[in-house]
Design an enzyme around this catalytic site. Structure first.
Site, PDB file in Angstrom:
ATOM      1  N   THR A   4       9.981   2.298  -3.376  1.00 26.54           N
ATOM      2  CA  THR A   4       9.971   0.241  -3.112  1.00 26.54           C
ATOM      3  C   THR A   4      10.884   0.004  -4.398  1.00 26.54           C
ATOM      4  O   THR A   4      11.506  -1.216  -4.194  1.00 26.54           O
ATOM      5  CB  THR A   4       8.526   0.063  -3.320  1.00 26.54           C
ATOM      6  N   ASN A  45       0.946  -1.135   0.154  1.00 28.22           N
ATOM      7  CA  ASN A  45      -0.425  -0.061  -0.272  1.00 28.22           C
ATOM      8  C   ASN A  45       0.572   1.308  -0.045  1.00 28.22           C
ATOM      9  O   ASN A  45       0.953   1.955   1.150  1.00 28.22           O
ATOM     10  CB  ASN A  45      -1.269  -0.181   1.709  1.00 28.22           C
ATOM     11  N   GLU A  46       0.910   1.397  -1.415  1.00 25.47           N
ATOM     12  CA  GLU A  46       1.841   3.037  -1.385  1.00 25.47           C
ATOM     13  C   GLU A  46       1.446   3.718  -1.003  1.00 25.47           C
ATOM     14  O   GLU A  46       0.175   4.023  -0.602  1.00 25.47           O
ATOM     15  CB  GLU A  46       2.740   3.013  -2.875  1.00 25.47           C
ATOM     16  N   PRO A  47       2.333   4.908  -0.903  1.00 26.02           N
ATOM     17  CA  PRO A  47       1.778   6.637  -0.057  1.00 26.02           C
ATOM     18  C   PRO A  47       0.585   6.794  -1.826  1.00 26.02           C
ATOM     19  O   PRO A  47      -0.040   6.609  -2.183  1.00 26.02           O
ATOM     20  CB  PRO A  47       3.207   8.025  -0.695  1.00 26.02           C
ATOM     21  N   SER A 101      -2.651   5.156  -0.608  1.00 29.46           N
ATOM     22  CA  SER A 101      -4.093   4.696  -0.563  1.00 29.46           C
ATOM     23  C   SER A 101      -4.878   4.684   0.755  1.00 29.46           C
ATOM     24  O   SER A 101      -4.236   5.531   1.501  1.00 29.46           O
ATOM     25  CB  SER A 101      -2.831   3.447  -0.063  1.00 29.46           C
TER      26      SER A 101
END
Ligand code: GLP
Length: 621
Positions: A177, A158-160, A162
């Site tokens: 990432t 869940n990347e920035p 999300s």
């Protein structure tokens, strides 16, 4: 946790001495959950994570299965995520990871394993994700969700950006990432751009959540997630809203929490010398004032009035810390002969010294302390550099290919009989490279060629410091040769190789790194081996006179208060260091930014303004 610390920490954090201890505690909790459910003929539903962080936890579970008969027959697992487009058999797929790290070693039925399907077509993604959610529901929801944390603060993938209620879905991976995964995939170009991940909402529905983090490199993001605002810029911060989430940390990962970083803000403290230095330098940076200009009211307004009572007034405390910092600076890392050494970081005697520099991977030594190596040699000390591992995992296929092609060309041009063998060898190498493809595992021949590439670079690089070849040693520790990144299994052979070289060289000074690294990294593994080897040779006479200096290469740099020896560099010295480092062609070029940042820090504290500084901390053992 004290109630004062709770003001800052919005997620309960338990910090353990090291990751093994934390994993043991968590594994015992999982075992008791599984057994409880077994007793009432029910399933235990576990949410599982990948990455290097949970590896020691999985090893504990395997241990409990093998040694204490813990059965996984009643366990259902749901993995957090999977790279999109990777076949299950791909060496970096999370499917394969889970097989190798846990599933193949316990009695968990295949039908109870669930991993988001990375190979569905794009059209099927939505449906597959919806089905995944439904399956979790059907299993009764997740009892315990295990998490790691990425450098962007992500949980799962869940990347920035999300959302708090995001479901299982496909996500575009963040640049950071992908960079972090580049080493595993042998280059960033091979890292997938997309992944399927459980959403923040899916994770938040788990009844209990345990997030693990190890090493100082995770410290800042952990502190932000725990103490900062709840924000979709850091998906782990949503865990503040969960009523049964907990962070399990080792000392490194907990080091940026306010209670550890600025304990005087949390409650009353026992003012040790190091803490005083930390508080004063922190105040100086916070107020953007040199140490010598701090006022009594500055201390009083920042929770340090008791410090003034003990060590004040301000001008006296300021001078004390200024002098301490001043005394860390020395252009004589091996000690200055015939000089009063009371206020120098290193002893004057013995002179000359035998200085041993241990580099977990080639280039660690020059990146971190190229200028210091130069000085040690120039000042007449006997310097030996020992490369603990070959570093062959960091060498791209193209370098091996170039080597084989040159060999082949050369051999063909000679056409003499004794060139037949090299031609065959080169042909075999090229064949091996083609057969394995970009993601295949290197065989021993390929790895040894890659080691040679690394060796020649190391020799070239150290030649720039005038270090003779007889002082360069390649230990090629077995844990590295038989392993791969983040999944190493060190053993007794590694320790004895390290003991042998220490005993042989009998150093007065050892330089080493890895104390702050992720324990699963090459530097982290090497550091632990070093600790064991030092303990095993503790009774040998040379240890009575031996000091160890820690350096930082890839890890988070030392904070100013942690530095016990600061070796300054002129612009010319920095330039020649960077030239030497650039011989390591397998890695990103160094710009000297780290060395310049330390120098800037000293300058901002009101000390001399150097071009660059290499920093060391004395090892307490
Ligand atoms: C990946 C995984 C995460 C993991 C993170 C950190 O992004 N999808 O689940 O927490 O990496 O990895 P590591 O544990 O290796 O630091």
């Amino acid at each position: 946790m004290t109630s004062e610390a709770e003001q800052f920490e919005k997620i309960p954090c338990i910090s353990y001495e090291n990751s093994s201890e934390a994993c043991r505690v968590l594994a015992v909790e999982v075992a008791s959950l599984i057994r409880q459910r077994q007793a009432s003929s029910k399933h235990a539903v576990l949410g599982l994570a990948t990455g290097s962080t949970p590896v020691p936890f999985y090893r504990e579970l395997i241990h409990l299965h093998k040694k204490e008969g813990l059965s996984f027959q009643n366990v259902i697992t749901f993995n957090l995520d999977e790279y999109f487009g990777l076949e299950p058999q791909h060496r970096e797929s999370y499917y394969r990871f889970m097989r190798e790290q846990l599933f193949d070693h316990v009695d968990l039925p295949d039908s109870q394993i669930n991993i988001p399907p990375g190979t569905v077509s794009r059209e099927q993604v939505f449906r597959a994700c919806r089905d995944y959610e439904a399956k979790i529901e059907e299993a009764g929801g997740i009892d315990l969700q295990i998490l790691g944390i990425g450098r962007t603060g992500h949980i799962g993938f869940n990347e920035p950006g999300s959302a708090q209620d995001s479901p299982t879905r496909m996500i575009t991976l963040d640049k950071v990432t992908r960079e972090d995964a580049a080493r595993d995939f042998l280059g960033i170009d091979h890292v997938p751009r997309f992944a399927l991940t459980m959403g923040v909402g899916t994770i938040m529905r788990a009844r209990r959540i345990a997030l693990m983090a190890w090493g100082e490199n995770k410290a800042d993001i952990v502190a932000k997630a725990v103490e900062g605002e709840v924000t979709d810029a850091i998906s782990a911060s949503f865990l503040q809203l969960h009523d049964n989430a907990q962070f399990l940390l080792d000392a490194g990962a907990a080091s940026s929490l306010t209670r550890n970083q600025h304990p005087w803000l949390v409650g009353s403290v026992d003012w040790t010398d190091e803490l005083i230095r930390r508080a004063v330098t922190w105040l100086s940076r916070k107020l953007n004032k040199p140490v010598l200009k701090l006022l009594d009211e500055d201390y009083n307004e920042h929770g340090m009035s008791d410090l003034l009572t003990d060590c004040g007034p301000a001008y006296q405390l300021n001078i004390r810390i200024f002098n301490e910092l001043q005394h860390t600076i020395s252009g004589w890392p091996g000690g200055k002969p015939d000089e009063d050494d009371r206020y120098r970081p290193e002893r004057a005697l013995p002179f000359h010294k035998r200085s041993l520099i241990l580099a977990p991977e080639p280039s660690d030594e020059l990146r971190a302390m190229g200028g210091t190596i130069d000085r040690l040699i120039e000042q007449g000390h006997t310097v030996d550099v020992v490369f603990l591992t070959s570093g062959n995992l960091g060498v791209g296929d193209d370098a091996a290919e170039r080597f084989a092609e040159v060999l082949k060309e050369l051999a063909n041009a000679q056409s003499a009989e004794n060139w037949e063998a090299p031609v065959r060898y080169a042909g075999q190498l090229l064949g091996d490279l083609a057969a394995k493809g970009p993601f295949g595992q290197d065989n021993t021949t390929l790895r040894s060629i890659k080691s040679l590439v690394r060796r020649s670079e190391a020799r070239h690089a150290l030649r720039n410091c005038n270090l003779g070849e007889e002082h360069i040693h390649f230990l090629e520790l077995p844990f590295y040769e038989s392993g791969r990144y983040r999944r190493f299994k060190p053993g007794d052979n590694d320790v004895s190789a390290l003991c042998d070289i220490l005993t042989k060289l009998e150093p007065h000074q050892v330089y080493m790194t890895g104390s702050a690294s992720d324990p699963s990294s090459v530097a982290g593994v090497c550091y632990r081996l070093f600790q064991t080897a030092m303990a095993q040779t503790a009774k040998e006479a040379w240890q009575d006179e031996c000091w160890t200096w820690l350096y930082r290469s890839g890890e988070k740099p030392f904070a100013s208060y942690e530095i016990d020896m600061a070796v300054p560099m002129s612009p010319g010295q920095l330039k020649s260091k960077l030239t030497a480092v650039s011989q390591y062609t397998q890695e990103e070029k160094s710009t000297g930014a780290r060395e310049k940042a330390v120098a800037k820090y000293y300058d901002q504290l009101g000390l001399a303004d150097y071009e660059a500084i290499e920093a060391f901390r004395r090892w307490a053992g």
